[in-house]
Design an enzyme around this catalytic site. Structure first.
Site, mmCIF file in Angstrom:
data_model
loop_
_atom_site.group_PDB
_atom_site.id
_atom_site.type_symbol
_atom_site.label_atom_id
_atom_site.label_comp_id
_atom_site.label_asym_id
_atom_site.label_seq_id
_atom_site.Cartn_x
_atom_site.Cartn_y
_atom_site.Cartn_z
ATOM 1 N N ASP A 146 0.859 -1.187 0.000
ATOM 2 C CA ASP A 146 0.000 0.000 0.000
ATOM 3 C C ASP A 146 0.892 1.234 0.000
ATOM 4 O O ASP A 146 1.685 1.430 0.923
ATOM 5 C CB ASP A 146 -0.886 -0.023 1.258
ATOM 6 C CG ASP A 146 -2.182 0.720 1.067
ATOM 7 O OD1 ASP A 146 -2.153 1.820 0.495
ATOM 8 O OD2 ASP A 146 -3.235 0.200 1.510
ATOM 9 N N ASP A 206 -2.871 4.805 -2.561
ATOM 10 C CA ASP A 206 -3.844 5.412 -1.655
ATOM 11 C C ASP A 206 -4.267 6.795 -2.167
ATOM 12 O O ASP A 206 -3.421 7.596 -2.587
ATOM 13 C CB ASP A 206 -3.191 5.568 -0.268
ATOM 14 C CG ASP A 206 -4.148 6.094 0.775
ATOM 15 O OD1 ASP A 206 -5.127 5.395 1.076
ATOM 16 O OD2 ASP A 206 -3.926 7.209 1.295
ATOM 17 N N GLU A 210 -6.827 3.509 -5.579
ATOM 18 C CA GLU A 210 -7.994 3.989 -4.843
ATOM 19 C C GLU A 210 -8.295 5.379 -5.373
ATOM 20 O O GLU A 210 -7.552 6.322 -5.140
ATOM 21 C CB GLU A 210 -7.712 4.067 -3.340
ATOM 22 C CG GLU A 210 -8.991 4.358 -2.572
ATOM 23 C CD GLU A 210 -8.777 5.136 -1.292
ATOM 24 O OE1 GLU A 210 -9.645 5.056 -0.425
ATOM 25 O OE2 GLU A 210 -7.775 5.867 -1.162
ATOM 26 N N HIS A 221 -11.334 -2.020 4.077
ATOM 27 C CA HIS A 221 -11.120 -1.594 5.464
ATOM 28 C C HIS A 221 -11.752 -0.243 5.781
ATOM 29 O O HIS A 221 -11.603 0.237 6.893
ATOM 30 C CB HIS A 221 -9.606 -1.553 5.744
ATOM 31 C CG HIS A 221 -8.912 -0.539 4.891
ATOM 32 N ND1 HIS A 221 -8.649 -0.760 3.546
ATOM 33 C CD2 HIS A 221 -8.483 0.713 5.158
ATOM 34 C CE1 HIS A 221 -8.066 0.318 3.051
ATOM 35 N NE2 HIS A 221 -7.950 1.220 3.997
ATOM 36 N N ASP A 222 -12.411 0.367 4.800
ATOM 37 C CA ASP A 222 -13.031 1.681 5.012
ATOM 38 C C ASP A 222 -14.548 1.629 5.012
ATOM 39 O O ASP A 222 -15.197 2.667 5.172
ATOM 40 C CB ASP A 222 -12.607 2.659 3.893
ATOM 41 C CG ASP A 222 -11.155 3.042 3.978
ATOM 42 O OD1 ASP A 222 -10.611 3.102 5.098
ATOM 43 O OD2 ASP A 222 -10.538 3.284 2.913
HETATM 44 C C1 NOJ Z 1 -7.775 5.792 2.047
HETATM 45 C C2 NOJ Z 1 -7.505 4.649 2.954
HETATM 46 O O1 NOJ Z 1 -8.116 3.495 2.460
HETATM 47 C C3 NOJ Z 1 -8.031 5.049 4.306
HETATM 48 O O2 NOJ Z 1 -8.036 3.979 5.218
HETATM 49 C C4 NOJ Z 1 -7.209 6.211 4.808
HETATM 50 O O3 NOJ Z 1 -7.751 6.664 6.021
HETATM 51 C C5 NOJ Z 1 -7.198 7.363 3.802
HETATM 52 N N1 NOJ Z 1 -7.014 6.933 2.458
HETATM 53 C C6 NOJ Z 1 -6.087 8.340 4.109
HETATM 54 O O4 NOJ Z 1 -4.835 7.770 3.813
#
Ligand code: NOJ
Ligand code: CA
Length: 569
Positions: free
Chosen positions: A125, A227, A285, A347-348
């Site tokens: 990541d 990310d 992402e 995970h979000d």
């Molecule tokens: C996306 C990530 O998936 C998330 O978990 C994170 O809090 C934010 N970007 C900031 O890096």
């Protein structure tokens, strides 16, 4: 009518990257990442190896045989860098090291070697938009206005009233600016104040971040999950937002996201992974709001992010066949032939069984979601534990769990980050110590050991779908054929290989039995052969006109017509 058929045929050819009709050259085999199953691991919650209650790299290594038996092609590890954990690793204090709580670089080397021996690739990541405020780069930058690292971050003078330079909001709430009292300027952070944005206009930053990528590629990584890609640049005019509460959501404002310079940076990152001898990849992402935006993220010449995640698919809020059909048709016909990247959980976001389950048919719904994601064209992401149907941690359990040295802050995403459920033993076999987050109370009745022992389990369903995806040329690389089920609550499509063989997938997205009558083939319909996978199993399935139980799935093999009548391929 003829025009529609022609457009469809062209879309199919594009979807397979086939040479134009008449050209003899066969299509190049698709790279591994264009049809892979990538399993996301939140290392903190996967397997603890040393009893400190925190999952670690050695824990992942110990579970590689498990991942191999499930059949995944690659794993994406969320951040394991040294970090103050203001955002559990997404605040990176050292991009080329492993946090002691997750292990050492030697542990990484062992993990990546053992994974390769099992044919599993590892993606790192890469948190490129921001570092931690504890990173030595930021500490130097904030030390004085004249420090050589000052310009590695984004600084502005206060507004005339002494307040923040603009009224922009951070994605995590509050102003996107924090005053640095020492130097009297504000720094910009689209996320937390502990996550200052790096200045990608500075070529030294670009070079340093390229070096980070090369570091992990040299150490065996097969690419990166990138990310928060849209946020590398801000509008240099620094406009005031007329009303921060209206218009685009905070992560998609025209001044903070998707600026044109982003494309140049992404092409630079792509050049680096393209130098890998065995095919590395960028999994992105990338917040987007339309399919046109998503198409742009691949790059005009498909020379930017290889695999931008399709948040239009994961964002569908209810199990509605028409909505899914529209999103899936778009993903296959409006991305210029690039592989769609389909997923539901990470995970979000609340886990798919919690979000889309109805509490009554949650198991068949989990099977349906898995079948859809794993039989569609492109790349499928599976978040750890989805193969067991893991659900979110109950909020009252979390509220009753005190913070601890391993969980210094509560996060609203804690519910979807609970420890992997391995066995019915205490703490589900995740740790011999005190887990950093509570184990889900369902673990005693739903875990890897129990599900592996039960051939009818969700785990075996996932395994069969992944095997089908590997073994069947149509499901692996074939064209997507949109179909009409004749029933608004039933989704139907086919996957078809170059020889005309394929599979028909029919999904009942309702809680009542439904009949389907499939149409929409270009030319004569192919010949149904046999049911390959079904949930629930039916003793005598109707393969021509399926009749489906609530939330049922039927996957039927078909053969081309031998009478020469026109099929899509
Ligand atoms: C996306 C990530 O998936 C998330 O978990 C994170 O809090 C934010 N970007 C900031 O890096
Ligand atoms: Ca540990």
């Amino acid at each position: 009518m003829e025009k529609t058929v022609l457009r469809f045929a062209l879309a199919l050819a594009g979807a397979l990257l086939l040479p134009a009709a008449g050209m003899a050259k066969p299509a190049a085999p698709a790279p591994w990442w264009a049809h892979a199953v990538i399993y996301e691991i939140y290392p903190r919650s996967f397997q603890d190896s040393n009893g400190d209650g925190v999952g670690d790299l050695n824990g992942v290594t110990a579970r590689l045989d498990y991942l191999k038996s499930l059949g995944v092609d690659a794993i994406w590890l969320t951040p394991f860098y040294p970090s103050p954990n203001a955002d559990f690793g997404y605040d990176v204090a050292d991009y080329t090291n492993v946090a002691p709580e997750y292990g050492t670089l030697a542990d990484w080397d062992r993990l990546v070697t053992a994974a390769r021996q099992r044919g599993i690739r590892v993606l790192v990541d890469f948190v490129l938009n921001h570092s931690s405020s504890e990173h030595p780069w930021f500490k130097a930058a904030r030390s004085s206005r004249t420090d050589p690292k000052r310009d590695w971050y984004v600084w502005r003078d206060p507004a005339p009233d002494g307040g923040p330079p603009t009224n922009w909001q951070s994605i995590f709430g509050g102003s996107a600016w924090t005053l640095d009292p020492t130097s009297g300027q504000y720094y910009y952070h689209v996320f937390l104040p502990q996550q200052p944005d790096l200045n990608w206009r500075n070529p030294h930053v670009v070079r340093a971040m390229h070096d980070v990528m090369r570091f992990w590629l040299r150490r065996g990584a097969s690419g990166f999950r990138l990310d928060a890609t849209p946020y590398l640049f801000e509008d240099p005019a620094w406009p005031q937002d007329p009303d921060p509460a209206t218009g685009a959501p905070v992560g998609l404002k025209p001044y903070n996201s998707g600026l044109p310079d982003n494309h140049r940076i992404m092409r630079g990152l792509r050049t680096i992974v393209d130098q890998c001898p065995d095919g590395c990849t960028l999994l992105g992402e990338n917040a987007i709001s339309t399919i046109q935006d998503l198409a742009k993220v691949y790059g005009a010449r498909h020379d930017e992010i290889n695999l931008p995640m399709n948040f239009l698919y994961s964002g569908v809020k209810t199990l509605d066949a028409q909505t899914f059909k529209a999103r899936i048709d778009d993903a296959h016909t409006r991305l210029n032939g690039a592989p769609p990247v389909l997923f539901f959980s990470n995970h979000d976001t609340s886990r798919q069984a919690t979000r889309l389950g109805d509490g009554v048919h949650t198991d068949p719904i989990a099977r349906l979601l898995a079948a859809m994601t794993l039989t569609l064209r492109g790349t499928a992401l599976v978040y750890y534990g989805e193969e067991l149907g893991m659900t979110d941690l109950p909020k009252d359990l979390l509220a009753a769990t005190p913070l601890s040295p391993t969980r210094k802050v509560a996060d609203n995403r804690d519910p979807e980050r609970s420890p992997m459920q391995w066995t019915a033993a205490p703490n589900a076999g995740f740790t011999s110590g005190a887990p950093w987050l509570p184990v889900h109370p369902a673990a005693a009745g739903s875990n890897v050991a129990l599900q592996q022992a039960d051939p009818g389990s969700l785990w075996h369903w996932y395994r069969s779908l992944i095997a089908l995806r590997h073994d069947n040329a149509a499901v692996r690389d074939g064209a997507y054929v949109p179909l009409d089920s004749g029933n608004p609550t039933v989704l139907a499509y086919a996957r078809q290989d170059a020889s005309g063989h394929g599979v028909l997938v029919v999904l009942n997205m309702s809680d009542a039995p439904q009949a389907a009558r499939i149409s929409g083939w270009v030319g004569a319909a192919p010949v149904p052969a046999h049911v390959m996978l079904a949930s629930p199993l039916q003793p005598a399935p109707n393969i021509a006109d399926p009749v489906l139980a609530p939330f049922a799935v039927q996957i039927t093999a078909f053969n081309p017509r031998l009478d020469g009548s026109l099929n899509p391929r």
